[in-house]
Scaffold this active site. Structure first.
Site, PDB file in Angstrom:
ATOM      1  N   ASP A 195       0.658  -0.858   0.377  1.00 52.22           N
ATOM      2  CA  ASP A 195      -0.357  -0.045  -0.202  1.00 52.22           C
ATOM      3  C   ASP A 195       0.928   1.442  -0.434  1.00 52.22           C
ATOM      4  O   ASP A 195       1.094   1.269   0.880  1.00 52.22           O
ATOM      5  CB  ASP A 195      -0.767  -0.303   1.511  1.00 52.22           C
ATOM      6  CG  ASP A 195      -1.765   1.136   1.804  1.00 52.22           C
ATOM      7  OD1 ASP A 195      -1.348   2.763   0.435  1.00 52.22           O
ATOM      8  OD2 ASP A 195      -2.423   1.490   2.775  1.00 52.22           O
ATOM      9  N   LYS A 221      -3.865  11.902  -3.564  1.00 52.53           N
ATOM     10  CA  LYS A 221      -2.226  12.787  -2.535  1.00 52.53           C
ATOM     11  C   LYS A 221      -1.054  12.940  -3.267  1.00 52.53           C
ATOM     12  O   LYS A 221       0.266  13.122  -2.648  1.00 52.53           O
ATOM     13  CB  LYS A 221      -1.868  11.577  -1.919  1.00 52.53           C
ATOM     14  CG  LYS A 221      -3.436  11.092  -0.970  1.00 52.53           C
ATOM     15  CD  LYS A 221      -3.113   9.880  -0.190  1.00 52.53           C
ATOM     16  CE  LYS A 221      -4.246   8.883   0.811  1.00 52.53           C
ATOM     17  NZ  LYS A 221      -5.182   9.675   1.243  1.00 52.53           N
ATOM     18  N   CYS A 380      -8.823   7.105   9.817  1.00 56.92           N
ATOM     19  CA  CYS A 380      -9.163   5.579   9.258  1.00 56.92           C
ATOM     20  C   CYS A 380      -8.065   4.020   9.549  1.00 56.92           C
ATOM     21  O   CYS A 380      -7.493   3.539   8.547  1.00 56.92           O
ATOM     22  CB  CYS A 380      -8.929   5.240   7.450  1.00 56.92           C
ATOM     23  SG  CYS A 380     -10.489   6.642   7.084  1.00 56.92           S
TER      24      CYS A 380
END
Ligand code: PLP
Length: 423
Positions: A195, A221, A380
């Site tokens: 990730d 991002k 999150c």
């Protein structure tokens, strides 16, 4: 080349439209330079059309721009073949794609190894597989907020089909040695997934050096528009995988009885694609390359150095992340409060050991009153919050357009918030 935030800021219309805005929530999403906005707008004004379909000029030109972007992304992350680049919406969709396609081949009792520092995007898609009897395990985090590599290795076993791990933690800033983790996976015959949502925008990332099987990141991002993301996968693996979404574009030949699939990467790009997003991503990569990813990393490193130095002058601050700048990206999560001792190594994930003397949401609201945008909440990563013994944290995450004076202003405002609350 060193980064000049004052100069770069002029490239971002948001700062002109919001004078004095100190934007410190870049781990959530970044601002967009005029060149990216222009690239998207130009596409709509000049060659807007569907790609891969029309045999007319503007459609061919749009297709060329779209596929050029794929080539650029491929080069940017050191992939040897643009066919290894799948355009999707974001990191979340990429990991869902992998959980769905790779998950179909797993058997009851097979294991998936994650780490304790994952974002929900790298947890929930794997949780879906529990219904099929797949076991999820977690490599532990050490007391210094780095990953326990020995624990990761010990948890790899013949049943570990997949390991999926973050490159940089969006809460702790911890940089994981994904090259080493991928090597361990490969030796164990385990599929490795990185990730890279918090790494590709902030440092040089080279998939050929990392040696992972898959890697995912999000355009928004890294200065690009929202709604465009990337899944990198080794070509042979992508070829072996079943498709994710079905529909137009991803097919070879269709009859009433069935279908064949398009070649990779198009097999995974069902339906009309986010062409403007891909074009915007291409412009964002041009922008980042003009600065240089080494310079981006060095700038964030010096920002974090500055933060950690000032932090020591703030009473009752508790920060959550490695203190070694080599092991940490530019993310700084913290709380102001009575920090009670808690057993970081305990398995308890629901003990909230910090009582905030300033709640992160109160702090964020106070700072908003001073035109400073920071993040507060669980980011999150609720299991990780439990692991570090808190319900939430405040977080700042500077980027190329932030400078030390903004960090100083942030810390001054932190003191002002404390005084206001004490009154
Ligand atoms: N992984 C990490 C480490 C993140 O920080 C984020 C977003 O904050 C994601 C995944 C999900 O990214 P997106 O919402 O763009 O899919």
């Amino acid at each position: 080349m060193s980064v000049n935030p004052e100069l770069l800021k002029k490239d971002f219309p948001i700062f002109e439209n919001n004078p004095g805005l100190v934007y410190l929530d870049n781990a959530a999403t970044t601002q967009k330079p005029a060149s990216v906005i222009r690239a998207v707008s130009n596409y709509y004004s000049t060659v807007n059309s569907n790609v891969h379909r029309g045999v007319y000029r503007i459609s061919e030109e749009a297709t060329e721009l779209y596929e050029n972007s794929r080539r650029k992304v491929s080069e940017f992350i050191g992939s040897s073949d643009p066919a290894q680049i799948v355009f999707l919406r974001n990191t979340t969709e990429a990991i869902n794609l992998l959980s769905y396609t790779l998950g179909r081949k797993l058997k009851k009792g097979d294991e998936i190894l994650l780490t304790e520092m994952e974002h929900h995007s790298n947890l929930i898609p794997w949780f879906f597989l529990r219904e099929a009897g797949i076991v999820i395990r977690y490599a532990r985090m050490k007391e210094d907020f780095t990953l326990d590599y020995e624990d990761f290795m010990n948890k790899l076993n013949p049943r570990t089909a997949i390991a999926s791990f973050t490159h940089v933690s969006n809460v702790l800033g911890t940089i994981n040695n994904v090259r080493e983790l991928s090597r361990m996976c490969s030796e164990n015959g385990t599929t490795s997934i990185v990730d890279a949502a918090q790494s590709v925008p902030h440092m040089p990332v080279d998939v050929s050096r990392i040696g992972c099987d898959y890697l995912a990141f999000s355009g928004h991002k890294m200065l690009a528009p929202a709604g465009i993301g990337v899944l990198y996968g080794r070509k042979n693996l992508l070829e072996e995988m079943p498709p994710f979404l079905g529909g137009g574009e991803m097919i070879g030949e269709v009859t009433y009885d069935g279908s064949t699939w398009a070649k990779v990467p198009w097999k995974f790009e069902a339906g009309t694609q986010n062409v403007e997003g891909a074009i915007g991503l291409s412009a964002a990569i041009d922008y980042l390359r003009s600065i240089g990813m080494d310079s981006v990393r060095n700038h964030e490193r010096s920002m974090l150095d500055h933060i950690l130095k000032i932090m020591h002058t703030v009473d009752d601050i508790k920060q959550f992340g490695p203190l070694d700048l080599n092991k940490r990206g530019g993310i700084f999560s913290f709380n102001i409060g009575d920090v009670k001792p808690f057993d970081l190594l305990s398995q308890a994930t629901t003990k909230f050991a910090i009582s905030h003397s300033i709640h992160p949401h109160d702090l964020a609201a106070f700072l908003d009153g001073r035109n400073i945008a920071i993040r507060s909440g669980h980011h999150c990563a609720m299991p990780l919050m439990g692991r570090i013994g808190v319900a939430s944290t405040a977080r700042i995450s500077p980027y190329i357009y932030n400078d030390e004076s903004e960090l100083d202003l942030f810390f001054e405002s932190l003191s002002a918030c404390r005084k206001a609350i004490a009154r």
